[in-house]
Structure formats: C-alpha cells, structure tokens
Design a protein around this motif. Structure first.
Motif, short mmCIF file in Angstrom:
data_model
loop_
_atom_site.label_atom_id
_atom_site.label_comp_id
_atom_site.label_asym_id
_atom_site.label_seq_id
_atom_site.Cartn_x
_atom_site.Cartn_y
_atom_site.Cartn_z
N ILE A 1 -0.66 -2.70 -4.45
CA ILE A 1 -0.08 -3.71 -5.07
C ILE A 1 -0.23 -4.77 -4.81
O ILE A 1 0.20 -5.31 -4.09
N GLN A 2 -0.77 -6.22 -5.55
CA GLN A 2 -1.13 -7.18 -4.86
C GLN A 2 0.15 -7.91 -5.34
O GLN A 2 0.44 -8.15 -6.43
N LEU A 3 0.90 -8.63 -4.51
CA LEU A 3 2.36 -9.02 -4.86
C LEU A 3 3.07 -10.68 -3.67
O LEU A 3 1.62 -11.16 -3.16
N ARG B 1 1.90 -4.07 -14.11
CA ARG B 1 1.65 -3.13 -14.96
C ARG B 1 2.24 -1.94 -14.05
O ARG B 1 2.93 -1.48 -14.18
N LYS B 2 1.47 -2.31 -12.80
CA LYS B 2 1.53 -0.97 -11.60
C LYS B 2 3.57 -1.23 -10.91
O LYS B 2 4.17 -0.16 -10.62
N LEU B 3 3.73 -3.16 -10.57
CA LEU B 3 5.49 -3.10 -10.04
C LEU B 3 5.64 -2.21 -11.00
O LEU B 3 7.22 -2.20 -10.71
N ASP B 4 5.51 -2.87 -12.47
CA ASP B 4 6.79 -2.96 -13.37
C ASP B 4 6.75 -1.22 -13.82
O ASP B 4 8.01 -0.66 -13.66
N ALA B 5 5.83 -0.43 -13.29
CA ALA B 5 6.18 1.13 -13.63
C ALA B 5 7.24 1.89 -11.90
O ALA B 5 7.32 2.72 -12.52
N LEU B 6 6.66 1.00 -11.03
CA LEU B 6 7.20 1.88 -9.69
C LEU B 6 9.01 0.96 -9.81
O LEU B 6 9.45 1.98 -9.61
N VAL B 7 9.09 -0.15 -10.40
CA VAL B 7 10.22 -0.31 -10.60
C VAL B 7 11.49 0.61 -11.24
O VAL B 7 12.18 0.85 -10.76
N PHE C 1 3.65 1.57 2.68
CA PHE C 1 4.81 2.54 2.92
C PHE C 1 5.17 3.27 4.26
O PHE C 1 4.17 4.03 4.32
N ILE C 2 6.21 3.68 3.79
CA ILE C 2 7.11 4.63 4.70
C ILE C 2 7.43 6.02 4.52
O ILE C 2 6.73 6.88 4.15
N GLY C 3 8.09 5.27 2.76
CA GLY C 3 8.89 7.05 2.31
C GLY C 3 10.13 6.16 1.30
O GLY C 3 10.02 4.85 1.42
N PHE C 4 10.46 7.24 0.18
CA PHE C 4 11.27 7.00 -0.58
C PHE C 4 12.48 7.32 -0.02
O PHE C 4 12.62 8.25 0.68
N VAL C 5 13.28 6.30 -0.19
CA VAL C 5 14.96 7.09 0.34
C VAL C 5 15.66 7.05 -0.45
O VAL C 5 15.88 5.86 -1.36
N LYS C 6 17.34 7.83 -0.80
CA LYS C 6 17.80 7.21 -1.58
C LYS C 6 18.34 5.84 -0.94
O LYS C 6 19.14 5.60 -0.16
N ARG C 7 19.25 5.11 -2.81
CA ARG C 7 19.47 3.63 -1.92
C ARG C 7 20.98 4.21 -1.50
O ARG C 7 20.77 2.93 -0.36
N ARG D 1 0.40 -0.99 -0.30
CA ARG D 1 0.79 -0.03 0.35
C ARG D 1 1.09 1.48 0.18
O ARG D 1 1.44 1.38 1.12
N ILE D 2 0.54 2.27 -1.07
CA ILE D 2 0.93 3.17 -0.91
C ILE D 2 0.25 4.38 -1.07
O ILE D 2 -0.22 4.46 -2.19
#
Length: 692
Positions: free
Chosen positions: A233-235, A343-349, A310-316, A226-227
C-alpha cells in the motif's frame, strides 16, 4: 515544515500632519519585526519606503516618497540604518498610493532573490489630509495580479464579529466626529480588503499578522506498507502533532580560545603500562574479560529498504498506552491519486476495527536514516470528509520507562455530594480565562472575542532575548557602561505584571472558588482505606464480613444533645450518624455532633454541684467516638481545654475522679512508648495543686 524565505517591504507614514502616535508605533513595530527576523528568520529580505518626505528619491519619481537604498537581509546593521532612515525631513504632502507603487516596484526587483512569499506592510494614518485616488483602481489591480500580500495597519482600528460568518471584522473607530476627507480615506482603506485580499488590523495585531504565516508546503513522508509478499500500500505520512521548540542547543567541545585534547592511558591490574600497537584489540569489557569485536560487525551492511515492514497483527489492548513514546504523531493516508492504495487502506482499516486489532511493524525512514523503529498503527475509520487513515505511534521498550506506583486518589465507593460537585464546577469555570464578550457587535480593540487572548501575549524568553541583543548592538561603543545599562534594563522589567497578570475580577473569582473547595473538602487523617482493605482480604479468604448498609437518605435528628440526658442523646444521635453510608456526609455530621458535646461538657462543669457519674459516661463515650472516627487532634485539644477549666475553677475532685482515675486524657495510638508515658504523666499532674 519547510523554511520559506520572504521579501517584506514596509511603507511608513512620516508626514507632519500624521499623528505622533502613529509614527512612534510604526517605528516600534518595524523595530520589533526586524529583531524577530534577525533572531529567527535571517534568510528574509526587508526594505522600507517613507511617505511624506520633503525630498523625493525613488525609481518611479513619485513625489514625496523616499525608498531605502536596497532590499537586503535582516541584520543588526540594518536596524541601525533604519533608525537613521526614518529621520528624513518631513512635509505635509504625501500619497499612500504612491508609496504602494514604489513598494510594488521593489517587490518586482526583489524577484531575483527567488523568495517564496512577497508581502507589503502599510502603516498609515488615514486622517483628514486629502489624497488623490485617480489611480486607485489601477494600483489595486496591479497589486492583486502580482500576488503580493498586503497588510494595512493603523491606530484607530476596532473589531466586531461579522453577523454572517461569525469571524472578526476590522473597522475604523468612529467614536469621534470625522470630516468628509477622513471618511473618504477610511472608506478607501476598508475597500482594500475585498479588492486585493488585504488585511486591515491595529498596530497590536500587526506583529501577529506579520509572523503568523500558514504553512503552504506541509512535510510529507512517502512510504510503502508491505504486508506479506503480495500486499503493498502506497502511503503518505503527515505529522499530525509535534513537540517542537524554537530553542536549539549546539554541543561544542571548547570555546574558540581553548584547546581540548583526549589523553589515552592504559592500565594492567592498576599499573600503568605502555602497550605495543599489536597488543591492542578493538572490543569491550565483560566483567574482567576483554571481548574483541567480531569482524562482521565492523563491515558496512546493506541498508534496509525504507518504508513500513509488517510484523504482525496484535490485539489493541495488548499494547498499553504507557508504551507509546516519541515527539511526533504521524497520520498515514493513501498516496494522492492512487485509487488502488485507497481501496486497500479502506479495507484494511475496516478489518482492523471489526477485529479490534493493531499492526506492529518496523519503520525505516530512508536509506540514510536507516535505523529501524518499532511502531504501532492504529485504525481511523473514514467519514463524510476524511478517508480511512492510520495513526502511527512509536513504541518504547521496557528499559526506556520508569514505572511508578501511585496510590488511588479515591475508591470505587467514594461519592461526592451535590455541594462538592458544584464547588468543583465553579473552580473549573473560574480558571477559564477565555473571557468572551456577550455583545459581539460592540467595537473592541482586539480581533477575537476574548478579554485575555493568550495567542497575543509575547514569549518571555524570545522578547527579552531580542531586547538584550538590541541593547548590545546599540550600546556597542559604550562597553564601560554596558553593565550599568543591563542593570537598569532588568529593573524596568516587571515580568509578573506584564506577562502573568490576569484581570482582577478573574483572580478574585478563582480565589473564592478555591476557598470554597477547601471548605467542602476538609483534609483529615483517616484509616478508612485500611479497614476496607482488611475487609476485602477477609472476604477473599472466606470469612463472613458484615455488609455495609445500602445507600439511603438518613434524616438529620431534629433535636440535639441536651443537658438533662446528654449521654442518652449523644448515644442515640451517634447511632444515627454511624448508619450513614456516605463517608463525607458521615464525617461532617460527626463533626457537628462533637461540637455540641464539647459545649455540653463545659456547661456541665460550670454547675455548682457536679454529676461525676454523668461526666464520666459522657466524656468516655465521646473519647471512644473520637477513636472510631479518627479525630485524635480534636480530642487532644479538648483534653487540654478540660485541664485549663479544671485548673481555673479548682475542680480537684473532678480532675482526680474523672480524668485521672478513669484515664480520660489525650489519646494514644498503638503501644504506649516511654515518651507517651512521660507526656501522660505530665498531663495528669498539676504542679500548683501538689505544692499546695
């Protein structure tokens, strides 16, 4: 991984005409299978069929075939019954196809146990005894339609590589002359492989084939990422790697014949008291203050919704690799058949890779396992074969880590010579125990083209555990002799020779490579890193520092240190050595130059008339160079040698004017201590001359 039950029926050849090697190895193979299953797979069912017995006892009335009483779970009692069962009276006749028929009938009756896997193990000597193959096609078709796996083991099996697929292929060893009946029997056994997907193998590989089972139902964790409030996205989570051990430890408070109780006592300022129940509170101590638990903490909370939050995006690079922990690495893929999530997972990656980001989120496994774990999701781009996926790794907190500061093994300017790199390459190659044969079409006794197959070696712990348990069961009635039996068993175990011994050519090759590395990488005490650190600090503070010369090939001097002008020769060659930028090459050249100088000094001391001034200059220059190159030990040994030569030749004038007056004795590092003064005084004083 799900635990799968299986039903295994073993068909053994006990005919009189069968090779004793086959019969002995068959019994040993079955015993090892039973011991392994007793320890690790107690839910498996096993039964046996004997071919070549004088009597006939089976449900299909097949001649010369005896079946075991019933299919049952693996126990130590079953192992003892098997040892008695194989001693049935044997005869010359016996058809292995009839044994397969009886085994198939046992498998059909064992379907009431609802096992997930059914297999038949045929251990037979395909010798020159005639066999009836009229029903061969019908029996093999029934075997193929039933879905029962077949493993065929024999004693004269070799392996070659299939020229088309490159995979190992089993065949019979035709090293000796075979008759027409034996060729026909072996031909029929080989035809089982394509007809009913059987596996033909030697006795050594039979155990590996029985226990090497592919996982048909891999473990899958269904989750939802959940974002925000709109993206979901179902995983499916799959374990990509897992740190797993078959050894399981159980925590117990006491043995069966022991009683353990908890005693509660209360103290107030060191004095034991007996409080009333209303005086006790549930809480914890903060220093010397009692803090009661909040009532809200004791209430049962609503479980968190399972999945990934989901908490947040961070720099790798914001999450160092040192913070990854846990025993498993999960691979997250989209739910099977869910094109929207794909499709959602592909766009996210793709977005995460383009922005060099990772996802920080909470992992809630299920409603029962509801403890949140902090995880990081790393992207993995799709390719021609695999879709876009995410790697999930657990993150540790700072309290879970011990930080260690290790010194650098090398500086950025350190360079290895070609000789040193070649030595390291040879050492790495010598430790490669994957000894592949060059001729893959030459028959070999093992399937893989490897002289030392590690996957074929037994586990020391497991093998000896089942051996000890077997010995306990067999000698249960001889309790007074048990200890002696165990002592004899331990004497017979040569663990190092059996489990850890490598082929002698490999061992010798590794020793030579290791000795070569020691020669080209001499270990010596050096303070070069301190000098470079000091130079770096001075450079940062703005002090002008002399720059190191650029790397260049410095030619070796053609001439060495001569006897006519040794001081000038030594100074000239020493300047050439100092100009070398490579530290390893510089040290090697100085070692060679120092050896020449020591020989020249000893040679000059053997002359009838000594040149004292020349010796003072040469020894003093050599002593100073040893200080510069940190070769203190070498000079101290040479100083002792000078004393021995002076004492043997009675060079009193040389000793006094050169060594004592000029203080050219052993080197002293740092400030001179009282112990150093005593040692130097002992060195410069020669008692024999003082007494005379």
């Amino acid at each position: 991984v799900c635990v799968l039950k299986e039903c295994l029926i073993v068909v053994l050849d006990v005919r009189i005409c069968a090779s004793e090697e086959v019969k002995l190895k068959s019994v040993k193979c079955v015993a090892e299978i039973l011991k392994e299953k007793i320890v690790c797979d107690r839910k498996d069912y096993v039964s046996f069929v004997l071919v070549g017995t004088d009597a006939s006892s089976n449900d299909l009335n097949a001649p010369n075939v005896v079946q075991f009483e019933q299919t049952q779970l693996c126990t130590w009692n079953l192992l003892l019954k098997f040892f008695k069962f194989v001693n049935e009276t044997a005869c010359e006749e016996g058809q292995w196809l009839q044994g397969l028929r009886v085994a198939l009938d046992l498998q059909e009756k064992a379907q009431i146990f609802k096992t997930a896997r059914q297999r038949i193990l045929l251990l037979f000597d395909f010798n020159n005894a005639p066999q009836d193959y009229d029903k061969f096609e019908g029996i093999t078709n029934d075997l193929l339609e039933s879905g029962v796996e077949l493993i065929v083991g024999s004693h004269n099996i070799s392996y070659v590589d299939n020229p088309e697929t490159g995979q190992p292929q089993a065949l019979f060893n035709f090293s000796r002359k075979c008759g027409p009946e034996e060729l026909e029997n072996q031909k029929r056994a080989l035809s089982l492989v394509p007809r009913c997907n059987a596996k033909l193998c030697s006795f050594r590989e039979t155990l590996q084939s029985v226990f090497k089972v592919t996982n048909r139902r891999p473990w899958v964790w269904s989750a939802k990422l959940r974002i925000g409030s709109t993206i979901s996205i179902q995983l499916h989570g799959i374990i990509a790697m897992k740190n797993h051990t078959p050894v399981k430890l159980k925590k117990v408070w006491a043995e069966d014949d022991e009683t353990v109780s908890r005693e509660t006592r209360h103290f107030l300022k060191g004095t034991e008291v007996t409080p009333m129940p209303e005086d006790l509170v549930t809480g914890y101590m903060l220093g010397g203050t009692a803090i009661p638990y909040d009532d809200a903490l004791l209430e049962v909370k609503e479980p968190h919704p399972p999945g990934l939050h989901f908490i947040g995006f961070v720099k790798r690079h914001a999450v160092p690799d040192e913070y990854f922990c846990g025993d498993s690495l999960y691979l997250l893929v989209h739910q099977k058949g869910n094109t929207v999530s794909a499709r959602k997972l592909d766009a996210l990656v793709r977005a995460m890779i383009a922005s060099d980001r990772a996802i920080l989120c909470w992992k809630i496994f299920s409603s029962k396992c509801n403890k949140p774990h902090l995880v990081v999701l790393l992207p993995r781009l799709a390719d021609e074969v695999n879709p876009a996926t995410l790697y999930m790794l657990e993150v540790a907190f700072s309290a879970q880590h011990h930080f260690w500061d290790f010194p650098a093994l090398r500086t950025a300017k350190t360079e290895c010579s070609d000789t040193q790199l070649d030595a390291i390459d040879r050492l790495i190659d010598s430790t490669d125990l994957e000894c592949s044969l060059k001729d893959t079409q030459q028959p070999r006794p093992w399937p893989h083209n490897d002289l030392l197959p590690f996957d074929g070696l037994p586990s020391i712990f497991e093998q000896n555990l089942v051996d000890v348990l077997e010995r306990r069961v067999i000698f249960e009635r001889e309790k007074e002799d048990n200890d002696e039996q165990f002592r004899e068993m331990l004497k017979d175990k040569k663990f190092a020779d059996v489990f850890w011994r490598v082929p002698e050519p490999l061992e010798e090759k590794s020793k030579q490579a290791a000795a070569n590395v020691k020669d080209v990488f001499p270990l010596r005490y050096s303070r070069a890193w301190q000098d470079k650190l000091k130079a770096k600090e001075e450079a940062e503070s703005g002090v002008n520092v002399k720059q190191e010369p650029e790397d260049k090939e410095t030619p070796k001097p053609e001439d060495g240190v001569g006897l006519s002008n040794p001081t000038e020769d030594f100074a000239r060659i020493l300047a050439t050595v100092r100009s070398v930028s490579n530290a390893t090459e510089k040290d090697a050249r100085f070692q060679a130059l120092a050896a020449q100088v020591r020989v020249v000094i000893i040679t000059l001391m053997e002359r009838k008339k000594l040149n004292t001034e020349q010796l003072i200059e040469l020894i003093g220059l050599y002593r100073q160079s040893c200080l510069d190159f940190n070769t203190y030990v070498e000079y101290d040994k040479f100083a002792d040698e000078l004393k021995e030569v002076s004492l043997a030749k009675e060079l009193k004038e040389f000793w006094q004017e050169v060594m004592v007056d000029k203080q050219l004795g052993p080197l002293v590092i740092g400030e001179v201590t009282l112990d150093d003064e005593v040692a130097l005084k002992t060195y410069y004083t020669i008692q024999e001359w003082n007494e005379n």
